[in-house]
Design a protein around this motif. Sequence first.
Motif, PDB file in Angstrom:
ATOM      1  N   ILE A 104      37.187 -36.157  -0.492  1.00 50.53           N
ATOM      2  CA  ILE A 104      37.544 -35.348   0.854  1.00 50.53           C
ATOM      3  C   ILE A 104      38.860 -34.591   0.532  1.00 50.53           C
ATOM      4  CG2 ILE A 104      38.451 -35.941   3.098  1.00 50.53           C
ATOM      5  CD1 ILE A 104      36.548 -38.564   3.045  1.00 50.53           C
ATOM      6  N   ARG A 105      39.647 -35.311  -0.245  1.00 52.39           N
ATOM      7  CA  ARG A 105      41.153 -34.425  -0.413  1.00 52.39           C
ATOM      8  C   ARG A 105      40.787 -33.175  -1.211  1.00 52.39           C
ATOM      9  NH1 ARG A 105      45.919 -38.378  -2.112  1.00 52.39           N
ATOM     10  NH2 ARG A 105      44.452 -39.391  -3.456  1.00 52.39           N
ATOM     11  N   GLY A 106      39.988 -33.169  -2.181  1.00 53.91           N
ATOM     12  CA  GLY A 106      39.802 -32.061  -2.824  1.00 53.91           C
ATOM     13  C   GLY A 106      38.941 -30.914  -1.712  1.00 53.91           C
ATOM     14  N   ASP A 107      38.110 -31.249  -1.016  1.00 56.88           N
ATOM     15  CA  ASP A 107      37.375 -30.348  -0.207  1.00 56.88           C
ATOM     16  C   ASP A 107      38.394 -29.694   1.005  1.00 56.88           C
ATOM     17  OD1 ASP A 107      34.951 -30.718  -1.320  1.00 56.88           O
ATOM     18  OD2 ASP A 107      34.217 -32.328   0.280  1.00 56.88           O
ATOM     19  N   PHE A 108      39.314 -30.392   1.477  1.00 54.74           N
ATOM     20  CA  PHE A 108      40.304 -29.984   2.336  1.00 54.74           C
ATOM     21  C   PHE A 108      41.214 -28.921   1.755  1.00 54.74           C
ATOM     22  CE2 PHE A 108      39.549 -33.117   5.497  1.00 54.74           C
ATOM     23  CZ  PHE A 108      39.822 -32.523   6.625  1.00 54.74           C
ATOM     24  N   TRP A 109      41.520 -28.785   0.347  1.00 56.67           N
ATOM     25  CA  TRP A 109      42.408 -28.164  -0.359  1.00 56.67           C
ATOM     26  C   TRP A 109      41.460 -26.765  -0.689  1.00 56.67           C
ATOM     27  CZ3 TRP A 109      46.615 -26.193  -1.116  1.00 56.67           C
ATOM     28  CH2 TRP A 109      47.104 -24.989  -2.244  1.00 56.67           C
ATOM     29  N   THR A 110      40.281 -27.017  -1.119  1.00 64.47           N
ATOM     30  CA  THR A 110      39.464 -25.876  -1.738  1.00 64.47           C
ATOM     31  C   THR A 110      38.848 -25.205  -0.502  1.00 64.47           C
ATOM     32  OG1 THR A 110      37.459 -27.179  -1.873  1.00 64.47           O
ATOM     33  CG2 THR A 110      38.945 -27.184  -3.854  1.00 64.47           C
ATOM     34  N   GLN A 111      38.770 -25.928   0.614  1.00 68.65           N
ATOM     35  CA  GLN A 111      37.946 -25.106   1.845  1.00 68.65           C
ATOM     36  C   GLN A 111      38.938 -24.687   2.778  1.00 68.65           C
ATOM     37  OE1 GLN A 111      34.424 -27.289   3.226  1.00 68.65           O
ATOM     38  NE2 GLN A 111      34.209 -28.267   1.327  1.00 68.65           N
ATOM     39  N   TRP A 112      39.854 -25.376   2.990  1.00 68.62           N
ATOM     40  CA  TRP A 112      40.939 -25.199   4.086  1.00 68.62           C
ATOM     41  C   TRP A 112      42.315 -25.231   3.429  1.00 68.62           C
ATOM     42  CZ3 TRP A 112      37.732 -23.521   7.401  1.00 68.62           C
ATOM     43  CH2 TRP A 112      36.608 -24.215   7.927  1.00 68.62           C
ATOM     44  N   ASP A 113      42.737 -25.188   2.376  1.00 72.74           N
ATOM     45  CA  ASP A 113      43.794 -24.733   2.007  1.00 72.74           C
ATOM     46  C   ASP A 113      45.208 -25.729   2.317  1.00 72.74           C
ATOM     47  OD1 ASP A 113      43.203 -22.237   0.697  1.00 72.74           O
ATOM     48  OD2 ASP A 113      42.564 -21.745   2.674  1.00 72.74           O
ATOM     49  N   TYR A 114      44.511 -27.015   2.691  1.00 75.51           N
ATOM     50  CA  TYR A 114      45.703 -28.061   2.962  1.00 75.51           C
ATOM     51  C   TYR A 114      45.606 -29.108   2.043  1.00 75.51           C
ATOM     52  CZ  TYR A 114      48.896 -30.425   6.177  1.00 75.51           C
ATOM     53  OH  TYR A 114      50.062 -30.938   6.695  1.00 75.51           O
ATOM     54  N   PRO A 202      48.845 -39.560   1.110  1.00 76.22           N
ATOM     55  CA  PRO A 202      47.608 -38.667   1.841  1.00 76.22           C
ATOM     56  C   PRO A 202      47.833 -38.495   3.411  1.00 76.22           C
ATOM     57  CG  PRO A 202      47.262 -40.860   1.281  1.00 76.22           C
ATOM     58  CD  PRO A 202      48.666 -40.860   0.724  1.00 76.22           C
ATOM     59  N   VAL A 203      47.421 -37.710   3.820  1.00 74.10           N
ATOM     60  CA  VAL A 203      47.601 -37.518   5.443  1.00 74.10           C
ATOM     61  C   VAL A 203      46.278 -37.068   6.297  1.00 74.10           C
ATOM     62  CG1 VAL A 203      50.027 -36.885   5.041  1.00 74.10           C
ATOM     63  CG2 VAL A 203      48.298 -34.857   5.152  1.00 74.10           C
ATOM     64  N   PHE A 204      46.157 -37.389   7.228  1.00 72.52           N
ATOM     65  CA  PHE A 204      45.376 -36.798   8.397  1.00 72.52           C
ATOM     66  C   PHE A 204      46.296 -35.927   9.124  1.00 72.52           C
ATOM     67  CE2 PHE A 204      44.300 -41.315   7.733  1.00 72.52           C
ATOM     68  CZ  PHE A 204      42.894 -41.262   7.807  1.00 72.52           C
ATOM     69  N   VAL A 205      45.474 -34.716   9.881  1.00 74.51           N
ATOM     70  CA  VAL A 205      46.075 -33.787  10.559  1.00 74.51           C
ATOM     71  C   VAL A 205      45.604 -33.853  12.068  1.00 74.51           C
ATOM     72  CG1 VAL A 205      46.378 -32.166   8.828  1.00 74.51           C
ATOM     73  CG2 VAL A 205      44.211 -32.130   9.588  1.00 74.51           C
ATOM     74  N   ALA A 206      46.363 -33.715  12.780  1.00 78.72           N
ATOM     75  CA  ALA A 206      46.292 -33.863  14.322  1.00 78.72           C
ATOM     76  C   ALA A 206      46.657 -32.680  15.094  1.00 78.72           C
ATOM     77  CB  ALA A 206      46.317 -35.252  14.746  1.00 78.72           C
TER      78      ALA A 206
END
Length: 370
Positions: A104-114, A202-206
């Motif tokens: 999940i952490r990798g997907d947020f970085w590669t897909q959404w730049d966070y 690790p963080v959640f975004v809201a």
Amino acid sequence: MRELDDERHFQYFRMSAARFDELLRRVAPMIQHAASHRAPVRDAERLAVTIRFLAAGISQQALAASYKLGTATVCTIIKEVCQALWAGLKDEVKYPQGAQWEAIRGDFWTQWDYPNCIGAIDGKHVRVKAPANCGSSYYNYKVLMAVCDANYRFTFVDIGAFGRESDTGVFGRTKFGAQLIQGRLPLPPHAPLPGTDVLTPPVFVADEAFPQKINLMRPYPGSQQLSHDQKVYNYRHSRARRVIENAFGILAARWRILGRAMECSVDTAEDVTKACVALHNFLSKRDQSLPEQTRYIPPGMIDRDGAPGEWRQVVQGDTNLISTRRITAARATQDGMTVRETFKEFFQTDQGRIDWQDRHVRRGTLNNVA
């Protein structure tokens, strides 16, 4: 229905015939009944009635007429099958562990730049038409709290809290929210920001309804007084947070029962919502290789490159799944604000910058579809 082509079958049930059969195999043991009269309702028909109810959002009376069943029979079938859908598919909505966090952490970085993001979180009102003599404790909606991964799949849902005149405190009344605020939620370890040796949690975004905590990021408040770097952070934050907005949008667009207040008991409304969430994950994980016209989440359904997703047109005018207001009285922590500052500074470095972030900020497109 078997005689329909794949596209029409998908439009009617939101799934292909093959996927319907797979689903039936999962839930059949929980919805089979011994034949007690000459024309028992078979398990396949029970599932078909329920899926059509969820997909079309029609009344139980109209559904009963179309299947030549009694309204009371349809009501019983829907509740029973929705409970079976959640029981049979709840592993599709499972809190991540181990290597799943890293994916999940990798997907947020590669897909959404966070970077170091492990989920996007939001809350919605699930409205229910008030039954007669409901009592003073019933306020016509429950609150659905949910977290999703970078691919619009829910990793956690809680539909237990009643709405009040104010949403304040709802987040803390969920098990997930209480543990997150108190720092007791089982999470993966700190990790370095990409290309650096700077460790962050690790963080959640809201959105602004949530508190700023060490594992929960919200955007910088206000707009006029923000620095350029803060506006860049908010833009990057918005790109990641829109995943949960799209997940809820797709959910409501595919399962039209969620488009308006449900005319059923509060318990049944909870069963219906959980069934829709489970079906959402079940289908989105399996349909990516299908033709676009029979894919649960085709490319045009979601927000892309400044273009709004098709779900926005479908749900326009809906009166259900309305965003919550401020949902907690918990205050921001200094540790949480420090983590956000670290992300803000990273987004200005060679390792963290994306080419178009400054252009979006200069053009004032921060709040547009990312």
